[in-house]
Scaffold this active site. Structure first.
Site, mmCIF file in Angstrom:
data_model
loop_
_atom_site.group_PDB
_atom_site.id
_atom_site.type_symbol
_atom_site.label_atom_id
_atom_site.label_comp_id
_atom_site.label_asym_id
_atom_site.label_seq_id
_atom_site.Cartn_x
_atom_site.Cartn_y
_atom_site.Cartn_z
ATOM 1 N N ASP A 49 20.293 -16.121 -28.228
ATOM 2 C CA ASP A 49 19.750 -15.672 -26.943
ATOM 3 C C ASP A 49 20.789 -14.840 -26.183
ATOM 4 O OD1 ASP A 49 17.531 -16.227 -24.719
ATOM 5 O OD2 ASP A 49 19.491 -16.324 -23.764
ATOM 6 N N TYR A 54 24.426 -9.729 -20.140
ATOM 7 C CA TYR A 54 25.584 -10.415 -20.720
ATOM 8 C C TYR A 54 26.608 -9.439 -21.296
ATOM 9 C CZ TYR A 54 22.180 -14.292 -20.595
ATOM 10 O OH TYR A 54 21.214 -15.200 -20.231
ATOM 11 N N LYS A 83 16.831 -9.540 -22.879
ATOM 12 C CA LYS A 83 16.090 -9.548 -21.604
ATOM 13 C C LYS A 83 16.378 -8.279 -20.826
ATOM 14 C CE LYS A 83 17.404 -14.438 -21.510
ATOM 15 N NZ LYS A 83 18.787 -14.519 -21.990
ATOM 16 N N HIS A 116 13.884 -10.874 -17.087
ATOM 17 C CA HIS A 116 14.959 -11.847 -16.795
ATOM 18 C C HIS A 116 14.694 -12.658 -15.524
ATOM 19 C CE1 HIS A 116 19.468 -12.366 -17.893
ATOM 20 N NE2 HIS A 116 19.023 -13.470 -17.357
HETATM 21 P P1 NDP Z 1 24.852 -24.618 -20.983
HETATM 22 O O1 NDP Z 1 24.120 -25.685 -20.281
HETATM 23 O O2 NDP Z 1 24.461 -24.248 -22.359
HETATM 24 O O3 NDP Z 1 26.380 -25.046 -20.949
HETATM 25 C C1 NDP Z 1 27.404 -24.275 -21.476
HETATM 26 C C2 NDP Z 1 28.733 -24.901 -21.053
HETATM 27 O O4 NDP Z 1 28.877 -26.202 -21.633
HETATM 28 C C3 NDP Z 1 29.923 -24.100 -21.487
HETATM 29 O O5 NDP Z 1 30.907 -24.213 -20.503
HETATM 30 C C4 NDP Z 1 30.369 -24.791 -22.774
HETATM 31 O O6 NDP Z 1 31.756 -24.605 -22.965
HETATM 32 C C5 NDP Z 1 30.030 -26.238 -22.485
HETATM 33 N N1 NDP Z 1 29.641 -26.996 -23.678
HETATM 34 C C6 NDP Z 1 28.818 -26.604 -24.683
HETATM 35 N N2 NDP Z 1 28.642 -27.583 -25.575
HETATM 36 C C7 NDP Z 1 29.382 -28.630 -25.142
HETATM 37 C C8 NDP Z 1 29.598 -29.931 -25.662
HETATM 38 N N3 NDP Z 1 29.044 -30.337 -26.782
HETATM 39 N N4 NDP Z 1 30.416 -30.751 -24.943
HETATM 40 C C9 NDP Z 1 31.004 -30.338 -23.793
HETATM 41 N N5 NDP Z 1 30.816 -29.124 -23.272
HETATM 42 C C10 NDP Z 1 30.006 -28.267 -23.931
HETATM 43 O O7 NDP Z 1 24.863 -23.335 -20.011
HETATM 44 P P2 NDP Z 1 24.441 -21.812 -20.102
HETATM 45 O O8 NDP Z 1 24.355 -21.314 -18.716
HETATM 46 O O9 NDP Z 1 25.327 -21.063 -21.009
HETATM 47 O O10 NDP Z 1 22.950 -21.833 -20.692
HETATM 48 C C11 NDP Z 1 22.646 -21.671 -22.060
HETATM 49 C C12 NDP Z 1 22.102 -20.280 -22.353
HETATM 50 O O11 NDP Z 1 20.922 -20.039 -21.589
HETATM 51 C C13 NDP Z 1 23.020 -19.130 -21.914
HETATM 52 O O12 NDP Z 1 24.140 -18.976 -22.742
HETATM 53 C C14 NDP Z 1 22.057 -17.991 -21.919
HETATM 54 O O13 NDP Z 1 21.787 -17.546 -23.230
HETATM 55 C C15 NDP Z 1 20.825 -18.651 -21.289
HETATM 56 N N6 NDP Z 1 20.770 -18.471 -19.816
HETATM 57 C C16 NDP Z 1 19.694 -17.793 -19.300
HETATM 58 C C17 NDP Z 1 19.566 -17.590 -17.941
HETATM 59 C C18 NDP Z 1 18.384 -16.865 -17.439
HETATM 60 O O14 NDP Z 1 18.345 -16.533 -16.245
HETATM 61 N N7 NDP Z 1 17.388 -16.601 -18.242
HETATM 62 C C19 NDP Z 1 20.581 -18.059 -16.996
HETATM 63 C C20 NDP Z 1 21.667 -18.790 -17.610
HETATM 64 C C21 NDP Z 1 21.714 -18.993 -18.971
HETATM 65 P P3 NDP Z 1 32.360 -23.973 -24.347
HETATM 66 O O15 NDP Z 1 31.724 -22.642 -24.540
HETATM 67 O O16 NDP Z 1 33.821 -23.867 -24.065
HETATM 68 O O17 NDP Z 1 32.031 -24.949 -25.428
#
Ligand code: NDP
Length: 280
Positions: A49, A54, A83, A116
């Protein structure tokens, strides 16, 4: 409910979309995103995604091409979402934005293209552009993101095509049950963004207690909950170990009681902007 990492849902147009994927928001273009995407595909993920916002579509495309070669995969085995960003909404601008995303990704088609955010006064024109792109066969499915029930109602009043997906903030503190029921009734799949609450719900005692029964982390408990309640989920990580950890959720099953316990954590608490008041 025995799921597998590569299991799919069937969207309202018959296209199959993996239930589980990798999110790449805030993942740096270049080496970081290439490494994350290739690690995920190597670990068995089949869905990625991204978004124009991004600023990493080129790296995603490069990683996808390299991963296909390295893992002996064909394009149709992967599912790529992008998006259209808010500043590019409106009919003509969206048509151009789609071409830009396609070119940056370096793909012949995108699997799922989303609006988006529901930009006031524009999202219906944006949707008409997505319908045109879909009719031209350049995208396999179209959908929306951050749409509340009233945005969907408004859109459905005029749309020729019902969105296949609505990607919204969704985690144990924001379980979105009303939206889930509404969307399900309309044939629209909900997809969870920030499924891990961007890392901010992982200290929760209920999630820890449930996880300890199965030898699973709070992150794994949440992602399993997503699957069992019928939501598509796309956790983000740039760390290979956590990418693998997040997908290691197919050898345990939450009981109905545990699902209810997690549902009970809801506080309608957002970490991201409210779709009714965002101003970007
Ligand atoms: P998430 O809820 O997926 O959390 C990501 C965070 O959690 C990062 O800091 C990551 O750090 C950490 N993390 C991941 N796995 C673990 C684990 N097993 N244990 C501890 N920490 C963990 O947040 P996102 O905002 O990234 O949401 C996911 C996806 O959704 C985005 O990447 C994007 O593709 C989408 N999105 C869409 C939006 C929209 O408006 N449509 C808005 C926001 C997100 P690390 O990378 O260091 O592991």
């Amino acid at each position: 409910m025995a799921f597998h990492l590569q299991d799919t849902v069937t969207l309202n147009n018959g296209v199959k979309m993996p239930r589980f994927g990798l999110g790449v928001y805030k993942v740096q273009e270049g080496e970081e995103v290439i490494h994350a995407v290739k690690s995920a595909i190597r670990a068995g993920y089949r869905s990625i995604d991204t978004a124009a916002l991004y600023n990493n579509e080129e790296g995603v495309g490069q990683a996808v091409r390299e991963a296909m070669t390295e893992n002996g995969l064909t394009r149709d085995q992967l599912f790529i979402t992008s998006k259209v960003w808010n500043s590019e909404q409106g009919y003509e601008k969206t048509l151009q934005a789609f071409e830009t995303s396609l070119n940056k990704l370096g793909l012949d088609y995108i699997d799922l293209f989303l609006v988006h955010w529901p930009v006031k006064g524009k999202y219906k024109d944006t949707w008409r552009a997505l319908e045109k792109i879909y009719e031209e066969g350049k995208v396999r499915a179209i959908g929306v993101s951050n749409f509340q029930i009233h945005h969907l109602e408004d859109l459905l009043g005029e749309a020729k095509i019902v969105p296949a997906v609505n990607q919204v903030e969704l985690h144990p503190l924001l379980s979105q049950k009303e939206l889930l029921n509404y969307a399900t009734g309309k044939g629209i799949y909900l997809e969870a963004w920030a499924p891990l609450g961007q890392g901010r719900v992982l200290d929760d005692e209920t999630l820890k207690a449930i996880g300890s029964k199965y030898g699973k982390t709070p992150a794994q408990v949440i992602l399993r909950w997503d699957l069992q309640v019928g939501i598509i989920t796309i956790p983000k990580s740039v760390n290979e170990q956590r990418i693998i950890e997040n997908a290691d959720i197919f050898n345990f099953e939450l009981s109905a009681e545990e699902i209810a316990q997690i549902d009970g954590l809801n506080k309608n608490q957002r970490f991201g902007p409210d779709p009714d008041t965002f101003d970007f």
